[in-house]
Design an enzyme around this catalytic site. Structure first.
Site, PDB file in Angstrom:
ATOM      1  N   VAL A   1       0.837  -1.205   0.000  1.00  0.00           N
ATOM      2  CA  VAL A   1       0.000   0.000   0.000  1.00  0.00           C
ATOM      3  C   VAL A   1       0.868   1.249   0.000  1.00  0.00           C
ATOM      4  O   VAL A   1       1.623   1.505   0.929  1.00  0.00           O
ATOM      5  CB  VAL A   1      -0.982   0.008   1.202  1.00  0.00           C
ATOM      6  CG1 VAL A   1      -2.086  -1.010   0.992  1.00  0.00           C
ATOM      7  CG2 VAL A   1      -0.275  -0.284   2.527  1.00  0.00           C
ATOM      8  N   GLU A   2       0.768   2.009  -1.064  1.00  0.00           N
ATOM      9  CA  GLU A   2       1.480   3.269  -1.234  1.00  0.00           C
ATOM     10  C   GLU A   2       0.734   4.070  -2.289  1.00  0.00           C
ATOM     11  O   GLU A   2      -0.045   3.518  -3.068  1.00  0.00           O
ATOM     12  CB  GLU A   2       2.934   3.012  -1.663  1.00  0.00           C
ATOM     13  CG  GLU A   2       3.061   2.070  -2.866  1.00  0.00           C
ATOM     14  CD  GLU A   2       4.496   1.629  -3.106  1.00  0.00           C
ATOM     15  OE1 GLU A   2       5.340   2.507  -3.342  1.00  0.00           O
ATOM     16  OE2 GLU A   2       4.755   0.405  -3.083  1.00  0.00           O
ATOM     17  N   TRP A   3       0.929   5.371  -2.311  1.00  0.00           N
ATOM     18  CA  TRP A   3       0.331   6.185  -3.366  1.00  0.00           C
ATOM     19  C   TRP A   3       1.123   5.982  -4.655  1.00  0.00           C
ATOM     20  O   TRP A   3       2.327   5.734  -4.613  1.00  0.00           O
ATOM     21  CB  TRP A   3       0.328   7.653  -2.994  1.00  0.00           C
ATOM     22  CG  TRP A   3      -0.429   8.016  -1.758  1.00  0.00           C
ATOM     23  CD1 TRP A   3       0.039   8.745  -0.706  1.00  0.00           C
ATOM     24  CD2 TRP A   3      -1.789   7.700  -1.437  1.00  0.00           C
ATOM     25  NE1 TRP A   3      -0.934   8.888   0.252  1.00  0.00           N
ATOM     26  CE2 TRP A   3      -2.069   8.257  -0.170  1.00  0.00           C
ATOM     27  CE3 TRP A   3      -2.795   6.980  -2.093  1.00  0.00           C
ATOM     28  CZ2 TRP A   3      -3.315   8.131   0.452  1.00  0.00           C
ATOM     29  CZ3 TRP A   3      -4.027   6.850  -1.475  1.00  0.00           C
ATOM     30  CH2 TRP A   3      -4.287   7.425  -0.224  1.00  0.00           C
TER      31      TRP A   3
END
Length: 299
Positions: A157-159
Site C-alpha cells: 500500500v502506497e500512493w
C-alpha cells in the site's frame, strides 16, 4: 637538409613530463576504481558477495542483521535463483498481482524457480486505488496458488502518483476500508496473516496507529526506521533500492528481517512475528512452534 636536434636537457625534461602525466593518470584511474568498488562493496562479512550501488550511512545498521532477502518483479528480468540462494538470500517477496486485472509477467516463473532453489518466498499484491477492494482480492486469489510452505502474503500500500490512469489519493477512511477488505480476503485464501508493506508518506497519512496486529514491512533507504516511522514496530525493512546481489542483473531491493536466526525460523514455522505469537495464537492466527524455539522468543 640539416636535421634539428633537441638538446639532451630538453629530452630529459620531456620524458619527465610524460612520466608525470602517466603517473597522474594511473592515480586518477586508481581513485575512480576505488570509488566504484566502494559503491558496490560488500555490505558485511555475513554477505560478502552482496553490495549496493549507492550505499547510505543512514541504514548501516541493516547490514548487521543476520537475515537478508530481496523483493522481485518482472523488472529484474531473468533471475538465477540458485545463485541468489548461494549468496545467502533467506527470503524473497515476489510481485504477483496489481489492481484487478494485472499479473506480473514473471510471477509464475519466479514463484516456481524460487521454491526449486530453496528460497522461502511470499507473493505480494500492489493496490490500485481506483478499483474496488473485493475485485482486487478476488484477482489475487485467482492468480496466487495456495501453498502451505509459502511465507505470508504481502499487501503493498502506497500512493502511485505516476500512474497514468489512477494517480489520485483517496480519503483516509476509504483507504483503510479497502485495506481491511483485502487483508481479510488474503488471509482467508492463504491461511496466513498478511504483511503490510508501506512507505513513509503513506504510513504517515493513512496507517499511523492502524492494523497493529499485522506485521509491517517498511521502506526507509536513508535513515533508521524509528526516525521515519512514528511508533511503528517493524518486522521487515527495505533498506535500499539499489542493491546488487548475485543472480540478479542490475539493481534490486534489499531487505532485512528484524531478528535473530532463531526468530526467523520461528517466523517461517508459525507464519507470525514471534513477538506476537503468544497473543495471536489464541486467536487462531499463528501456527504451532517448537517448544524449544518458543522459549527463546525474546532473545
Amino acid at each position: 637538409m640539416k636535421t634539428r636536434r633537441r638538446s639532451p636537457s630538453r629530452s630529459k625534461c620531456s620524458g619527465l613530463t610524460t612520466f608525470v602525466r602517466a603517473a597522474r593518470f594511473s592515480a586518477l584511474a586508481a581513485i575512480a576504481l576505488g570509488l566504484a568498488s566502494c559503491a558496490i562493496m560488500p555490505s558485511s562479512s555475513r554477505y560478502p558477495t552482496k553490495g549496493d550501488v549507492r550505499p547510505h550511512e543512514g541504514v548501516a545498521s541493516a547490514h548487521q542483521l543476520p537475515i537478508h532477502g530481496v523483493d522481485i518483479s518482472k523488472w529484474q528480468g531473468d533471475v538465477d535463483w540458485a545463485s541468489l540462494r548461494r549468496a545467502g538470500t533467506q527470503f524473497a517477496f515476489i510481485k504477483a498481482t496489481e489492481g484487478g486485472d494485472h499479473v506480473d509477467s514473471k510471477f509464475q516463473e519466479n514463484w516456481q524457480e524460487a521454491k526449486k532453489a530453496g528460497v522461502p518466498r511470499g507473493a505480494y499484491h500492489f493496490v490500485y486505488w481506483c478499483r474496488p477492494a473485493h475485485e482486487q482480492a478476488a484477482w489475487f486469489k485467482r492468480n496466487v496458488p495456495r501453498d502451505p510452505e509459502a511465507l505470508p502474503p504481502v499487501l503493498d500500500v502506497e500512493w502511485n502518483g505516476q500512474s497514468v490512469n489512477c494517480p489520485k489519493k483517496v480519503p483516509r477512511e476509504q483507504a483503510l476500508a479497502m485495506i481491511d477488505v483485502m487483508l481479510r480476503e488474503m488471509e482467508a485464501h492463504t491461511g496466513k496473516r498478511p504483511i503490510i508493506y508501506t512507505d513513509i508518506t503513506f504510513h504517515k497519512e493513512i496507517l499511523e496507529g492502524e492494523f497493529n496486529d499485522y506485521p509491517y514491512w517498511i521502506r526507509s533507504t536513508a535513515a533508521e526506521p524509528h526516525v521515519r516511522y512514528n511508533n511503528r514496530r517493524w518486522t521487515f525493512w527495505q533498506f535500499t533500492t539499489t542493491g546488487r546481489v548475485p543472480g540478479v542483473k542490475g539493481d534490486v531491493d534489499r531487505n532485512t528481517f528484524y531478528g535473530t536466526e532463531n526468530q526467523w525460523r520461528m517466523f517461517v514455522q508459525s507464519a507470525c512475528d514471534p513477538r506476537d505469537h503468544g497473543r495471536l495464537k489464541a486467536q487462531g492466527v499463528c501456527r504451532d512452534m517448537d517448544p524449544v524455539q518458543t522459549a527463546s522468543i525474546g532473545e
